[in-house]
Motif scaffolding. Structure first.
Motif, PDB file in Angstrom:
ATOM      1  N   HIS A   1      18.051   0.319  21.833  1.00 11.00           N
ATOM      2  CA  HIS A   1      18.969   1.325  21.319  1.00 11.00           C
ATOM      3  C   HIS A   1      20.390   0.950  21.699  1.00 11.00           C
ATOM      4  N   LEU A   2      21.350   1.689  21.136  1.00 10.41           N
ATOM      5  CA  LEU A   2      22.757   1.311  21.265  1.00 10.41           C
ATOM      6  C   LEU A   2      23.585   2.485  21.745  1.00 10.41           C
ATOM      7  N   ASP A   3      24.549   2.208  22.616  1.00 12.93           N
ATOM      8  CA  ASP A   3      25.505   3.237  23.029  1.00 12.93           C
ATOM      9  C   ASP A   3      26.901   2.784  22.655  1.00 12.93           C
ATOM     10  N   VAL A   4      27.728   3.749  22.283  1.00 14.16           N
ATOM     11  CA  VAL A   4      29.166   3.500  22.266  1.00 14.16           C
ATOM     12  C   VAL A   4      29.737   4.478  23.259  1.00 14.16           C
ATOM     13  N   SER A   5      30.429   3.994  24.273  1.00 16.86           N
ATOM     14  CA  SER A   5      30.943   4.938  25.255  1.00 16.86           C
ATOM     15  C   SER A   5      32.395   4.635  25.579  1.00 16.86           C
ATOM     16  N   GLN A   6      32.998   5.579  26.262  1.00 17.36           N
ATOM     17  CA  GLN A   6      34.432   5.544  26.466  1.00 17.36           C
ATOM     18  C   GLN A   6      34.725   6.335  27.723  1.00 17.36           C
ATOM     19  N   ASP A   7      35.362   5.721  28.713  1.00 23.43           N
ATOM     20  CA  ASP A   7      35.723   6.531  29.875  1.00 23.43           C
ATOM     21  C   ASP A   7      37.170   7.006  29.738  1.00 23.43           C
TER      22      ASP A   7
ATOM     23  N   ARG B   1      30.263  19.557  25.199  1.00 15.42           N
ATOM     24  CA  ARG B   1      30.357  18.212  24.609  1.00 15.42           C
ATOM     25  C   ARG B   1      29.026  17.680  24.108  1.00 15.42           C
TER      26      ARG B   1
ATOM     27  N   GLU C   1      16.940   7.734  13.250  1.00 16.36           N
ATOM     28  CA  GLU C   1      17.313   7.651  14.657  1.00 16.36           C
ATOM     29  C   GLU C   1      17.590   9.013  15.282  1.00 16.36           C
TER      30      GLU C   1
ATOM     31  N   VAL D   1      31.433  14.123  29.927  1.00 14.05           N
ATOM     32  CA  VAL D   1      32.650  14.884  30.169  1.00 14.05           C
ATOM     33  C   VAL D   1      33.818  13.925  30.320  1.00 14.05           C
ATOM     34  N   LEU D   2      33.773  13.077  31.332  1.00 13.37           N
ATOM     35  CA  LEU D   2      34.842  12.103  31.505  1.00 13.37           C
ATOM     36  C   LEU D   2      34.557  10.836  30.708  1.00 13.37           C
ATOM     37  N   THR D   3      33.337  10.335  30.847  1.00  7.12           N
ATOM     38  CA  THR D   3      32.932   9.178  30.057  1.00  7.12           C
ATOM     39  C   THR D   3      32.132   9.686  28.882  1.00  7.12           C
ATOM     40  N   ARG D   4      32.664   9.476  27.691  1.00  5.90           N
ATOM     41  CA  ARG D   4      31.930   9.961  26.521  1.00  5.90           C
ATOM     42  C   ARG D   4      30.987   8.898  26.045  1.00  5.90           C
ATOM     43  N   LYS D   5      29.806   9.337  25.693  1.00  2.00           N
ATOM     44  CA  LYS D   5      28.791   8.376  25.289  1.00  2.00           C
ATOM     45  C   LYS D   5      28.145   8.821  24.000  1.00  2.00           C
ATOM     46  N   HIS D   6      27.959   7.869  23.133  1.00  2.44           N
ATOM     47  CA  HIS D   6      27.326   8.143  21.844  1.00  2.44           C
ATOM     48  C   HIS D   6      26.133   7.215  21.764  1.00  2.44           C
ATOM     49  N   ARG D   7      24.936   7.781  21.838  1.00  2.00           N
ATOM     50  CA  ARG D   7      23.747   6.927  21.930  1.00  2.00           C
ATOM     51  C   ARG D   7      22.893   7.043  20.672  1.00  2.00           C
ATOM     52  N   ASN D   8      22.511   5.893  20.132  1.00  5.13           N
ATOM     53  CA  ASN D   8      21.620   5.869  18.974  1.00  5.13           C
ATOM     54  C   ASN D   8      20.281   5.276  19.386  1.00  5.13           C
ATOM     55  N   ILE D   9      19.231   6.053  19.250  1.00  2.40           N
ATOM     56  CA  ILE D   9      17.901   5.534  19.553  1.00  2.40           C
ATOM     57  C   ILE D   9      17.115   5.491  18.247  1.00  2.40           C
ATOM     58  N   PRO D  10      16.783   4.292  17.775  1.00  2.72           N
ATOM     59  CA  PRO D  10      16.006   4.221  16.530  1.00  2.72           C
ATOM     60  C   PRO D  10      14.661   4.919  16.703  1.00  2.72           C
TER      61      PRO D  10
ATOM     62  N   GLU E   1      15.607   7.186  28.519  1.00  2.00           N
ATOM     63  CA  GLU E   1      16.785   6.828  27.736  1.00  2.00           C
ATOM     64  C   GLU E   1      17.482   8.024  27.120  1.00  2.00           C
TER      65      GLU E   1
END
Lengths: 156, 538
Positions: free
Chosen positions: A100-106, B88, B97, B104-113, B147
């Motif tokens: 799986h893939l994450d795009v993250s940003q601190d 958030r 997927e 909150v501080l570190t934003r994360k966008h997770r894609n799990i197929p 995950e």
């Protein structure tokens, strides 16, 4: 082969600068606390100045070098990464192996509009492969391209 | 990605959970967690607050005020954190997927197929149950960690999520294998051939295998006994200096070298006997047999452990031996496995003590191989690098000790031994790639041979440290699925050109293995993205 976004230099400088700042403050505190004990090895303030200078030098020298050796490419079947100042590493991540893939940003990355792509595989030592210093939209674009590939792969 | 999305499956109440029908389409839009999550998280954070406040509550005096301040700071940070986290957090499920946005501080966008999801666990602790909430844990094969975690959603929603994912998975994959193990099924995962009937070890063999192993377990046992009885050291010293042992002690003092030697001998004997005992306890009655597509094993004296390992979960083989065992032709076979369940991941001993031909027979149904006679050796500079590394370590150690105890410099007389070790390290290190299997062998005192099948390769690495670059060397490593062990099949110190060629060969062979399964159009898509990113300003 693409280099990273130049803005990542500032992110790295800031992060290194924070470490240097903490080290400097710590040294300063030590010096002040021991000022009147008379057992400082160097005249007052000199140690702090040295630590500060070393920190600043690191901030100036390390990020550009690190930046110079970072390269990546998304090819039809694999993500290819090259990085490393002292330990130079080349990595081939076959797209079919992506879990799986994450795009993250601190917080700091957000200030510069940067993000990072985190590729997760089942590999024992490669459960997280990080590609930092991408423009956030670029990271999303890369993710979408990779996602498209892994999803169309039916035989896992 | 809209064109090739399968139609929304109609979910009815017929698939077991017995709740109201679910509309999967509503899960395609971003969804929030259940609002009661706020309550749950707040309540869970209360004990910490209580402990922070405890000194203040007990004696509200000057010294305790600091705790009150800390507690307030904690509240000022933790409470908005809980709210922001909830605010958030978004998740949605598309037919392809599961997408989770958080942070909150570190934003994360997770894609799990969807097809990578191995299991969905629904967990309800006491408080969550009272609030009607459930925690949903989504596992893929990636690592031991979970995950995707949704904490918390309502109980019907948790079941709905699980059902939607299952339905989508059935939709996507007609072949059951695709949803199963992470890496490909091998063509060899057939039935056990008649000549491979498994392996069983006689008592004599188990005892013999223990004789080749040393165990330091007795030291731990002695220490725990000491803790248990908690003897008074002074009383013992008194007893020793007064009692019948006195002549012995004076003798020992007269001949310190002999005493040291005898002690070492005793320690070796003890660890040898412990090794036999431990081994006997573990592998007594060892038996391994096959069923179609599976391997079973059963062993143990007091604790009998029984294990089933599907062939397709086996990612790599590890053969182990030590110089003594190898002298007499004995090996141990371990399987590196990867499963649905993190508990199944890791290493399984498939044959604790066997001849090479027995091991090849045991491996034949799941991952057939034939150990090559000769290996390609790495650059002779490997010996030099090992020598330099250990010499430096020895120098540092003796210099450090010499600060307190000057005779420590004598340890430098061990340098020829370091040289021998380095030479052996070079001699024992090597690799062979047959096109189907990559064999890597390494180790002086603990000799390992890894058998890595092409179809289980995961990620490819070529590394060169600062020192390696000066000598024109590189290391090659191919990662396989499983848990990171103590030793990894890294091929150290190849000449740079050879390393690059090897990496290319390995990857090309990997691609060739999967060639033909290429989906049309994927390449074009990637190309399009690439050209777009090429145009984008750097």
């Amino acid at each position: 082969m693409h280099p990273l976004d130049r803005a990542v230099l500032n992110v790295w400088r800031l992060k290194l600068g924070m470490v240097a700042g903490v080290a400097t403050l710590g040294t300063l505190a030590y010096e002040v606390l021991n000022l009147f004990d008379g057992d400082l090895p160097l005249p007052f303030g000199l140690t702090t100045a040295l630590v500060l200078a070393a920190g600043l030098a690191l901030c100036l020298i390390v990020p550009p070098l690190r930046y110079r050796f970072w390269r990546y490419a998304l090819r039809p079947e694999e993500l290819y990464l090259e990085r490393g100042l002292f330990n130079r590493v080349r990595t081939i991540v076959p797209l079919r192996r992506i879990q799986h893939l994450d795009v993250s940003q601190d917080v700091i990355e957000r200030e510069f509009g940067l993000g990072r792509l985190v590729v997760h595989t089942a590999g024992a030592r490669s459960s997280e492969i990080v590609l930092p210093g991408l423009r956030y939209e670029e990271a999303e674009k890369l993710r979408d391209a990779m996602k498209r590939y892994i999803l169309e792969e039916d035989v896992v | 990605m809209s064109s090739d999305v399968p139609p929304v499956p109609v979910l009815s109440r017929s698939d077991g959970q017995g709740s109201s029908p679910v509309d999967p389409a509503s899960y395609r839009e971003a969804r929030r967690l259940h609002p009661l999550t706020l309550v749950q998280r707040l309540v869970v954070s209360l004990p910490a607050l209580f402990f922070l406040l405890l000194p203040f509550l007990r004696h509200p005096d000057r010294d305790a005020w600091i705790n009150l301040v800390i507690a307030i700071i904690y509240g000022v940070i933790a409470l908005p954190w809980i709210v922001l986290y909830y605010h958030r957090f978004r998740y949605r499920i598309t037919p392809r997927e599961l997408i989770i946005e958080s942070g909150v501080l570190t934003r994360k966008h997770r894609n799990i197929p969807i097809e990578r999801i191995q299991s969905i666990e629904i967990e309800q602790r006491l408080l969550a149950r009272l609030l009607g909430l459930a925690k949903v844990k989504v596992q893929t094969a990636g690592s031991a960690a979970t995950e995707g975690v949704l904490e918390y959603v309502s109980v019907p929603e948790a079941h709905a999520i699980r059902r939607i994912v299952r339905v989508y998975q059935q939709h996507r994959t007609d072949a059951p294998e695709a949803a199963a193990g992470p890496p490909a099924t091998t063509p060899e995962t057939g039935e056990a051939t008649p000549e491979t009937t498994g392996l069983s070890l006689s008592l004599r063999r188990v005892l013999l295998s223990g004789a080749f192993r040393f165990s330091l377990l007795y030291i731990a046992v002695a220490f725990s006994l000491l803790q248990y009885f908690d003897p008074d050291p002074e009383a013992i010293a008194l007893w020793l200096s007064r009692g019948a042992l006195r002549p012995l002690i004076t003798r020992a003092a007269d001949a310190p070298w002999l005493t040291a030697f005898l002690f070492a001998l005793l320690a070796a004997l003890l660890s040898w006997l412990t090794g036999i005992a431990v081994n006997l306890g573990k592998y007594y009655g060892f038996r391994l047999w096959y069923e179609p597509g599976k391997l079973h094993k059963r062993h143990g004296l007091l604790t009998v452990s029984e294990n089933t390992i599907p062939f397709r979960k086996v990612q790599a083989l590890i053969l182990r031996t030590n110089p003594l065992m190898q002298r007499f032709g004995w090996w141990e076979l371990k399987l590196q496995t990867m499963g649905f369940d993190p508990r199944e991941q890791g290493y399984q001993v498939a044959a604790p003590f066997a001849r090479l031909d027995e091991i090849e027979a045991v491996a034949r149904p799941m991952l057939p191989f034939h150990l090559p006679e000769t290996f390609r050796s790495v650059s002779p500079l490997h010996a030099r690098r090992v020598f330099v590394r250990w010499t430096l370590a020895l120098l540092l150690l003796s210099a450090g000790t010499a600060l307190f105890w000057t005779p420590a410099w004598w340890s430098l007389t061990a340098l020829p031994l370091v040289g021998l070790y380095a030479w052996l390290a070079f001699r024992r290190h090597g690799y062979v790639f047959t096109g189907e299997r990559l064999f890597v062998r390494r180790g002086v005192l603990r000799h390992h041979v890894w058998v890595l099948p092409v179809e289980k390769f995961q990620v490819f690495y070529l590394t060169a440290s600062l020192f390696q670059r000066r000598l024109g060397l590189c290391s090659v490593y191919v990662d396989t699925a499983g848990v990171a062990g103590f030793a990894a099949p890294v091929i150290h110190d190849l000449p740079a050109g050879e390393a690059e060629a090897l990496l290319e060969t390995l990857y090309a062979r990997f691609q060739a293995h999967y060639a033909g399964a290429e989906p049309p159009g994927a390449e074009a898509g990637v190309e399009a993205i690439r050209s777009r990113s090429e145009q984008s300003p750097r």
